[in-house]
Scaffold this motif. Structure first.
Motif, PDB file in Angstrom:
ATOM      1  N   UNK A 742       4.489  -5.210  15.774  1.00  0.00           N
ATOM      2  CA  UNK A 742       4.200  -4.782  17.141  1.00  0.00           C
ATOM      3  C   UNK A 742       5.354  -3.927  17.619  1.00  0.00           C
ATOM      4  N   UNK A 743       5.035  -2.703  18.029  1.00  0.00           N
ATOM      5  CA  UNK A 743       6.023  -1.803  18.626  1.00  0.00           C
ATOM      6  C   UNK A 743       5.521  -1.453  20.022  1.00  0.00           C
ATOM      7  N   UNK A 744       6.061  -2.117  21.032  1.00  0.00           N
ATOM      8  CA  UNK A 744       5.593  -1.870  22.385  1.00  0.00           C
ATOM      9  C   UNK A 744       4.138  -2.233  22.511  1.00  0.00           C
ATOM     10  N   UNK A 745       3.297  -1.218  22.721  1.00  0.00           N
ATOM     11  CA  UNK A 745       1.871  -1.459  22.895  1.00  0.00           C
ATOM     12  C   UNK A 745       1.061  -1.088  21.647  1.00  0.00           C
ATOM     13  N   UNK A 746       1.753  -0.918  20.511  1.00  0.00           N
ATOM     14  CA  UNK A 746       1.084  -0.548  19.270  1.00  0.00           C
ATOM     15  C   UNK A 746       1.098  -1.747  18.330  1.00  0.00           C
ATOM     16  N   UNK A 747      -0.010  -1.984  17.665  1.00  0.00           N
ATOM     17  CA  UNK A 747      -0.117  -3.141  16.789  1.00  0.00           C
ATOM     18  C   UNK A 747      -0.621  -2.693  15.418  1.00  0.00           C
ATOM     19  N   UNK A 748       0.084  -3.126  14.365  1.00  0.00           N
ATOM     20  CA  UNK A 748      -0.280  -2.787  12.988  1.00  0.00           C
ATOM     21  C   UNK A 748      -0.483  -4.074  12.192  1.00  0.00           C
ATOM     22  N   UNK A 749      -1.491  -4.089  11.362  1.00  0.00           N
ATOM     23  CA  UNK A 749      -1.667  -5.166  10.385  1.00  0.00           C
ATOM     24  C   UNK A 749      -1.817  -4.510   9.011  1.00  0.00           C
ATOM     25  N   UNK A 750      -1.085  -5.026   8.053  1.00  0.00           N
ATOM     26  CA  UNK A 750      -1.147  -4.527   6.680  1.00  0.00           C
ATOM     27  C   UNK A 750      -1.319  -5.716   5.751  1.00  0.00           C
ATOM     28  N   UNK A 751      -2.331  -5.652   4.877  1.00  0.00           N
ATOM     29  CA  UNK A 751      -2.546  -6.696   3.872  1.00  0.00           C
ATOM     30  C   UNK A 751      -2.675  -6.006   2.536  1.00  0.00           C
ATOM     31  N   UNK A 752      -1.880  -6.431   1.565  1.00  0.00           N
ATOM     32  CA  UNK A 752      -1.869  -5.713   0.277  1.00  0.00           C
ATOM     33  C   UNK A 752      -1.617  -6.660  -0.875  1.00  0.00           C
ATOM     34  N   UNK A 753      -2.361  -6.448  -1.958  1.00  0.00           N
ATOM     35  CA  UNK A 753      -2.118  -7.111  -3.231  1.00  0.00           C
ATOM     36  C   UNK A 753      -1.794  -6.014  -4.231  1.00  0.00           C
ATOM     37  N   UNK A 754      -0.646  -6.085  -4.871  1.00  0.00           N
ATOM     38  CA  UNK A 754      -0.154  -4.996  -5.733  1.00  0.00           C
ATOM     39  C   UNK A 754       0.344  -5.580  -7.039  1.00  0.00           C
ATOM     40  N   UNK A 755      -0.522  -5.560  -8.068  1.00  0.00           N
ATOM     41  CA  UNK A 755      -0.183  -6.165  -9.351  1.00  0.00           C
ATOM     42  C   UNK A 755      -0.347  -5.139 -10.467  1.00  0.00           C
ATOM     43  N   UNK A 756      -0.169  -5.604 -11.700  1.00  0.00           N
ATOM     44  CA  UNK A 756      -0.330  -4.716 -12.852  1.00  0.00           C
ATOM     45  C   UNK A 756      -1.802  -4.509 -13.227  1.00  0.00           C
ATOM     46  N   UNK A 757      -2.717  -5.249 -12.586  1.00  0.00           N
ATOM     47  CA  UNK A 757      -4.146  -5.122 -12.866  1.00  0.00           C
ATOM     48  C   UNK A 757      -4.800  -4.313 -11.754  1.00  0.00           C
ATOM     49  N   UNK A 758      -5.140  -3.064 -11.969  1.00  0.00           N
ATOM     50  CA  UNK A 758      -5.634  -2.200 -10.884  1.00  0.00           C
ATOM     51  C   UNK A 758      -6.829  -2.757 -10.132  1.00  0.00           C
ATOM     52  N   UNK A 759      -7.796  -3.359 -10.833  1.00  0.00           N
ATOM     53  CA  UNK A 759      -9.000  -3.788 -10.119  1.00  0.00           C
ATOM     54  C   UNK A 759      -8.743  -4.954  -9.172  1.00  0.00           C
ATOM     55  N   UNK A 760      -7.554  -5.618  -9.289  1.00  0.00           N
ATOM     56  CA  UNK A 760      -7.201  -6.673  -8.337  1.00  0.00           C
ATOM     57  C   UNK A 760      -6.570  -6.118  -7.066  1.00  0.00           C
ATOM     58  N   UNK A 761      -6.109  -4.906  -7.120  1.00  0.00           N
ATOM     59  CA  UNK A 761      -5.250  -4.384  -6.063  1.00  0.00           C
ATOM     60  C   UNK A 761      -6.051  -3.865  -4.871  1.00  0.00           C
ATOM     61  N   UNK A 762      -5.466  -4.028  -3.706  1.00  0.00           N
ATOM     62  CA  UNK A 762      -6.116  -3.525  -2.491  1.00  0.00           C
ATOM     63  C   UNK A 762      -5.074  -3.301  -1.417  1.00  0.00           C
ATOM     64  N   UNK A 763      -5.446  -2.464  -0.441  1.00  0.00           N
ATOM     65  CA  UNK A 763      -4.681  -2.312   0.804  1.00  0.00           C
ATOM     66  C   UNK A 763      -5.674  -2.353   1.953  1.00  0.00           C
ATOM     67  N   UNK A 764      -5.389  -3.174   2.932  1.00  0.00           N
ATOM     68  CA  UNK A 764      -6.123  -3.188   4.190  1.00  0.00           C
ATOM     69  C   UNK A 764      -5.127  -2.800   5.274  1.00  0.00           C
ATOM     70  N   UNK A 765      -5.448  -1.806   6.079  1.00  0.00           N
ATOM     71  CA  UNK A 765      -4.550  -1.351   7.146  1.00  0.00           C
ATOM     72  C   UNK A 765      -5.329  -1.265   8.445  1.00  0.00           C
ATOM     73  N   UNK A 766      -4.726  -1.821   9.505  1.00  0.00           N
ATOM     74  CA  UNK A 766      -5.388  -1.813  10.813  1.00  0.00           C
ATOM     75  C   UNK A 766      -4.377  -1.409  11.870  1.00  0.00           C
ATOM     76  N   UNK A 767      -4.762  -0.454  12.703  1.00  0.00           N
ATOM     77  CA  UNK A 767      -3.894  -0.006  13.797  1.00  0.00           C
ATOM     78  C   UNK A 767      -4.711   0.018  15.078  1.00  0.00           C
ATOM     79  N   UNK A 768      -4.102  -0.454  16.177  1.00  0.00           N
ATOM     80  CA  UNK A 768      -4.784  -0.417  17.454  1.00  0.00           C
ATOM     81  C   UNK A 768      -3.738  -0.350  18.566  1.00  0.00           C
ATOM     82  N   UNK A 769      -4.115   0.285  19.679  1.00  0.00           N
ATOM     83  CA  UNK A 769      -3.269   0.243  20.864  1.00  0.00           C
ATOM     84  C   UNK A 769      -2.619   1.559  21.194  1.00  0.00           C
TER      85      UNK A 769
END
Length: 857
Positions: A742-769
């Motif tokens: 949270x930076x002032x009135x800005x909100x970020x959520x980041x969820x990430x799985x980062x491994x050696x197996x590409x099909x397991x990997x993901x990034x979820x990013x959310x920004x609001x405000x």
């Protein structure tokens, strides 16, 4: 890693064992889902390779391979159910349905169904065997693509079995492999004289009453074949009977039904089945009862005009009903449409259309001379052609391969689709033919050049056999080139011994054309004069290339005969092989692609691959939601010695890090840690981006009073959404991070799985405000969306909310994207107050992607 993670959670949460167990169990379930999905995909890949045609195997291999795949997907589903608190119970039903379909294919057991009649809107994705290929695909056009098809119902294969059982015909199906024409004729006679079971008659009578209510008392039906595999890998084009203009009465439809069923045992159809490796008598026939369209014009569309030319489509059209085109009875119009950004009518050839097929005054249809004023007139105008082409393109896009489509336009101008099946194309043969086009010595006279339309490419040679009557087919010598006035699906009887087919009249969209492609027989139609130019018994060489690139030489041109045509490969493909290969239709296709679409739902899962895709996406979301719930409870759990590590950074960010195992270096004795101690791959990557020189703008930004008030109100609202937190917190392991900023009135959520197996990997990013007015906040969202789109994110934006997802990248790619996200977080922190125009959005987005972080206009 799992044990160290569990132990670490207990250390962090101290005496709150319930919270520790729950958080640890959720993460372990997430990893178990990934493991099960990986094993499923590996088994799927191996089965796809083995069942693709390059290996010999028996059914025991298929059974054991499928058992391993089913065990893997079942494990994944079990852990997914725990991870999501059984939020998606329908997935178990979907898997059970898929398993039932596969087991039926493995065992050969008939579908367990008591339904004898099914209306098209009731046909679901798993009923292909019950209603047959033709019914299934036509219903799919209406139910899934919302295209116009006639009112219709299917008489199922269960009804077929009941009919044969009721008439004592089951034993007579044994030993048909060696049956001669006399035996087959006797069987057809018995079928035509057969009686119907009472429940069959009752179901059919009820369906016909419904049709009469919909069509009126004078409504008529086309009673059509729809065998189990018809319009599947093989078309069976023209092999079975279709009875047109049938009244909606029980007597008329039962009679037509028996004609269609009896046609399963015609000499042509039995020859076709034998050539494809079927065990005669095993194929079952469903039947379609489709409302007749009083067609002004009708025809066929090939969404790939010829061979490898997928950039154009061919539309054949004739006056009246479809047999004029599909049976090659008339010289039809041929329209070529270029599949460009906007469809374009590239070529139009108006056929003579000397004859047309129409509904007769009573039952059935008749062929008559076309009125003179219609012969030279185009059946379709340009607007109609392009509209028809647009719908055909939608069908091709849905099935992902070129299509062979039958259509009709009624007297009000409404277009109906009557059939859709895969268009068989031999691209390898086309390439070989193209390579073989070379100079031919002058000693070989050219008999025909660039006359006609190529249906199937190839180069071959043989003696000409001029066919005058159909009954002459049984006298054709092996290796002949069949030359005829019209094309006909009856030619299938001779296909095993033919080298080529050439006709005076015909279109590349007839039933015969479909069969010639299936067996790779070089074929040219609509030459206009082949029966006059070529002589019976004359030795010729046919070279059929692209479109109308046709040359017929007198004599055998050895330099052109590079390789024997490969018909044998198709003829050797046995039904048992195909039956096992068809299992993959319930396993491999992927229908769920974009998780941001409404179609991404449990009820849309049709295959094992769909289940894997759905569970992966929803597992990520469940882990994200669970991490959010744990974060919101951290205030009461972590204020004891050694519970949290405070991360100090050379930027104005205060962050608490919870090490889930391998996320930070050291034992946590000191409560302050720096960037150098971060060992979590995804957390370190995003922090590296935030620390990049120039991205962090520290100068104050002036806000208008209305912006400040708006931002304060938004902050109060957003804090209650659960997406925002009062502290910046990261849950981190060596390969995983869930971070809220949270930076002032800005909100970020980041969820990430980062491994050696590409099909397991993901990034979820959310920004609001944001603190500025909604226009400026929306502009910042537009800028962020441009940047994330460049990195391949699937995005959903609304107002000042942006959600992005990406998955399947390598560890190195994920790290690079995370670093860019870190830079974006710092760069856009106070950007909304500076975005005064849409032009500035584009300018700053281009600068950011180029590594230029200046905010000045």
């Amino acid at each position: 890693m799992q044990k160290s993670f569990f132990r670490r959670i207990k250390e962090v949460l101290g005496h709150d064992s319930a919270a520790a167990s729950d958080l640890a169990a959720r993460f372990l379930d997430f990893q178990a889902v990934l493991d099960g999905n990986n094993r499923t995909l590996e088994a799927m890949t191996e089965m796809g390779e083995k069942l693709g045609g390059d290996y010999l195997f028996d059914v025991n291999y298929t059974r054991s391979a499928y058992a391993a795949l089913f065990a893997a997907i079942s494990d994944s589903l079990r852990h997914f159910t725990l991870l999501t608190d059984n939020q998606y119970p329908r997935l178990a039903e979907v898997l059970a349905r898929i398993d039932g379909l596969v087991q039926r294919m493995l065992t050969g057991i008939e579908p367990i169904s008591s339904r004898l009649v099914v209306f098209y809107p009731e046909i679901t994705w798993d009923m292909a065997e019950e209603v047959g290929g033709k019914n299934y695909h036509l219903a799919e056009l209406a139910n899934t693509l919302q295209l116009r098809v006639p009112e219709a119902f299917a008489i199922t294969t269960a009804a077929f079995s009941d009919f044969f059982c009721h008439n004592g015909l089951e034993e007579r199906l044994e030993g048909l492999g060696s049956a001669d024409d006399g035996v087959l004729a006797e069987l057809r006679g018995t079928i035509l004289a057969g009686a119907f079971p009472e429940d069959f008659t009752a179901s059919l009578a009820s369906a016909l009453e419904t049709m009469r209510l919909r069509l009126g008392r004078d409504g008529k039906l086309a009673v059509r074949s729809s065998a189990e595999e018809e319009d599947g890998d093989f078309s069976f084009a023209g092999q079975f009977e279709t009875v047109l203009n049938v009244p909606c009465t029980i007597e008329a439809v039962q009679g037509a039904y028996k004609q269609v069923v009896a046609s399963l045992f015609q000499a042509n159809a039995m020859s076709y089945q034998r050539q494809l490796g079927y065990d005669p008598g095993k194929l079952k026939m469903a039947v379609g009862c489709v409302a007749m369209i009083d067609a002004r014009a009708s025809g066929v569309i090939y969404t790939a005009a010829a061979g490898k030319d997928r950039g154009r489509m061919a539309i054949s059209a004739a006056w009246g009903l479809g047999p004029g085109v599909v049976d090659g009875l008339t010289d039809a119009d041929l329209y070529t449409v270029a599949k460009e950004e906007e469809l374009r009518l590239a070529e139009r050839r108006i056929g003579a259309k000397a004859q047309m097929v129409i509904n007769s005054g009573g039952d059935g249809v008749e062929t008559k001379e076309t009125p003179v004023e219609l012969m030279g007139r185009a059946c379709l105008g340009e607007t109609e052609i392009l509209a028809l082409a647009g719908q055909a393109l939608a069908i091709e896009k849905y099935y992902k391969i070129p299509q062979d489509i039958e259509w009709a336009v009624d007297n009000t101008g409404r277009c109906y689709f009557l059939q859709a099946r895969s268009l068989r194309m031999d691209e390898s043969a086309a390439e070989a033919t193209a390579k073989n086009i070379e100079a031919v010595p002058d000693s070989y006279p050219v008999l025909l050049r660039n006359q006609g339309v190529v249906v199937q490419r190839g180069t071959t040679a043989g003696k000409v056999f001029i066919l005058h009557h159909i009954d002459e087919l049984e006298h054709i010598p092996k290796g002949s080139v069949l030359v005829a006035r019209h094309d006909s699906p009856h030619f299938v009887q001779a296909i095993p011994i033919l080298n080529a087919i050439i006709t005076d009249i015909g279109v590349p969209t007839s039933h015969m054309a479909s069969i010639c492609r299936e067996f790779n027989i070089p074929t040219v139609v609509n030459t206009g004069s082949a029966t006059e130019v070529l002589q019976h018994g004359q030795v010729i060489t046919l070279q059929a290339g692209e479109g109308s690139e046709v040359v017929v030489y007198e004599g055998i041109v050895q330099s052109l005969l590079r390789e024997a045509r490969r018909t044998g490969a198709k003829l050797r493909e046995l039904y048992e092989f195909r039956r096992q290969k068809y299992i993959m239709r319930y396993i491999a296709p992927l229908n769920l692609v974009n998780p941001l679409e409404q179609e991404f739902a449990p009820e849309k899962c049709k295959t094992v691959h769909d289940l894997v895709r759905f569970m992966h996406e929803k597992s990520v979301q469940a882990l994200l939601a669970n991490a959010g719930r744990k974060r919101r409870g951290l205030g009461g759990l972590f204020w004891h010695p050694g519970a949290l590590r405070r991360l100090t950074l050379p930027i104005p960010v205060q962050m608490q890090v919870i090490d889930l195992g391998g996320g930070l270096r050291g034992d946590g004795a000191g409560k302050v840690t720096g960037f150098a101690e971060v060992t979590s791959v995804p957390l370190r990557a995003v922090l590296a981006g935030m620390l990049a020189p120039g991205v962090w703008q520290n100068e104050a930004t002036a806000l208008r009073g209305v912006d400040l008030l708006s931002g304060m109100t938004r902050a109060a609202d957003l804090a209650g959404e659960g997406a925002a937190v009062l502290e910046n917190v990261a849950l981190a392991s060596s390969v995983y991070v869930n971070m809220s900023l949270r930076f002032g009135y800005h909100f970020n959520i980041l969820d990430c799985y980062c491994s050696e197996t590409p099909r397991n990997n993901h990034i979820y990013f959310r920004f609001v405000g944001g603190a500025a007015a909604i226009t400026n906040r929306s502009r910042r969202i537009a800028l962020m969306a441009q940047v994330l789109a460049e990195h391949g994110f699937a995005l959903k934006a609304k107002g000042d909310l942006l959600v992005g997802r990406i998955s399947g990248q390598s560890r190195q790619e994920i790290e690079g994207i995370l670093e860019q996200i870190g830079r974006l977080i710092g760069y856009t922190r106070q950007l909304d107050a500076r975005l005064d125009s849409d032009e500035m959005v584009n300018t700053l987005a281009r600068r950011f992607l180029a590594g230029d972080y200046r905010l000045a206009p």
